[in-house]
Design an enzyme around this catalytic site. Structure first.
Site, PDB file in Angstrom:
ATOM      1  N   LYS A  31       0.825  -1.215   0.000  1.00 19.79           N
ATOM      2  CA  LYS A  31       0.000   0.000   0.000  1.00 19.79           C
ATOM      3  C   LYS A  31       0.862   1.269   0.000  1.00 19.79           C
ATOM      4  CE  LYS A  31       0.600   1.146   4.539  1.00 19.79           C
ATOM      5  NZ  LYS A  31       0.745   2.440   5.226  1.00 19.79           N
ATOM      6  N   THR A  61      -4.119   5.335   3.201  1.00 19.96           N
ATOM      7  CA  THR A  61      -2.776   5.788   2.853  1.00 19.96           C
ATOM      8  C   THR A  61      -2.748   6.510   1.509  1.00 19.96           C
ATOM      9  OG1 THR A  61      -1.939   3.863   4.051  1.00 19.96           O
ATOM     10  CG2 THR A  61      -0.368   5.033   2.682  1.00 19.96           C
TER      11      THR A  61
END
Length: 341
Positions: free
Chosen positions: A199, A256
């Site tokens: 991620k 994120t």
């Protein structure tokens, strides 16, 4: 065989006083646990003790009175039943080598680091096993939407505690459950670690797209296709595909990739707007954008297992081969068309 009866966290030490280590130490303290926070720099430990604040990483956040701080690892680890490892992924091996002789024989080791080690291509739990020699069922991994500032401000969030020994996972879960922090448990350590590492790389690409002036369609595309390539790598390594639909996969990825609090997204946005790598590093105030270092290891790991990861590939080229972010869109959009699944 998994150890039985590890149902309490006991004395807890957090090694690493960056933003996430400090925030997680606060969570543990708010949950009623006496916690010791180890800081590499003595001035940080002294400030926490004196001012109840880590001004370098979480300014304005008051830390609980049951959170002690020290810069001496021997003091921090003395009698610690649960040791939380909150140092950057690429420095974990070096630090843990220095600490391993201080670890209690049956301590639970909890990894907060999200990355793949360069050179060895090890996940963080694999690094811990290799350095310490502990069985892998003594290692737990924390992953999910873990933006440190929001958690320190006690904004509601959830996370995942992954451990092959379910009793240990539950012990950590109980130790960090508060009115604002809700942990779930799973046994898929591989999926948690791959989701957490990848991620950061996808967030870099989303930041680059934002810096180039692209909008929500581009962001949605990168998040979705980023999740697809993360899931492919995870499946090749033996992860449960359902993990990537949960907090350690989609949840962490969305947070994120979307938030200006994300160092990786901020770093990518600076690159997309035309700044150099050095200028982008200055923008995150010396903190680590894990995806910059991990993208190459993830790319190599994917190649080793025959997994196609086009977003990771272009991020690697931007960060390490001089590829310009504006070339990223053409590279990805120009790929051969094919079915979505």
């Amino acid at each position: 065989m998994a150890a039985a009866g590890k149902t309490t966290a006991g004395k807890i030490t957090v090694l690493g006083a960056g933003s996430w280590g400090t925030a997680f130490a606060k969570v543990l303290a708010d949950a009623g646990q006496p916690v010791t926070l180890w800081a590499r720099r003595r001035d940080v430990a002294d400030a926490v003790t004196r001012d109840r604040e880590n001004g370098d990483y979480l300014p304005g956040i008051r830390l609980p009175d049951n959170l002690a701080a020290t810069s001496d690892p021997r003091v921090a680890l003395d009698g610690a039943d649960t040791v939380v490892l909150a140092v950057p992924s690429q420095s974990l091996r070096h630090n843990l080598t220095a600490w391993r002789s201080l670890l209690a024989p049956d301590a639970t080791l909890v990894s907060l680091a999200k990355g793949i080690e360069r050179g060895t291509l090890r996940r963080m739990s694999e690094v811990i096993v290799e350095v310490t020699g502990v069985p892998d069922d003594r290692i737990a991994v924390v992953s999910g939407p873990n933006l440190a500032r929001e958690i320190a401000e006690e904004q509601p969030t959830a996370t995942v505690i992954a451990c092959r020994d379910h009793d240990r996972a539950v012990a950590v879960q109980r130790a960090c459950t508060t009115g604002y922090f809700r942990p779930y448990t799973i046994t898929d350590v591989i999926g948690c670690e791959i989701g957490g590492a990848c991620k950061n790389v996808i967030a870099l690409s989303c930041g680059m797209a934002d810096g180039l002036g692209f909008g929500a369609n581009t962001l949605g595309t990168l998040i979705t296709r980023g999740l697809a390539e993360t899931s492919r790598l995870g499946a090749a390594l033996g992860a449960d595909p359902m993990t990537f639909a949960g907090l350690a996969g989609l949840g962490d990825l969305v947070a994120t990739c979307s938030s200006p609090l994300s160092r990786n997204r901020t770093f990518g946005a600076r690159l997309g707007s035309g700044e150099s790598m050095a200028q982008a590093q200055a923008a995150v105030h010396g903190q680590v954008a894990e995806g910059v270092k991990s993208c190459s290891a993830i790319r190599e790991l994917a190649q080793r297992h025959g997994v196609e990861m086009p977003i990771t590939e272009v991020v690697h080229r931007v960060c390490h081969d001089g590829f310009h972010p504006r070339e990223m869109a053409g590279e990805l959009i120009g790929r051969k068309t094919k079915p979505e699944r």
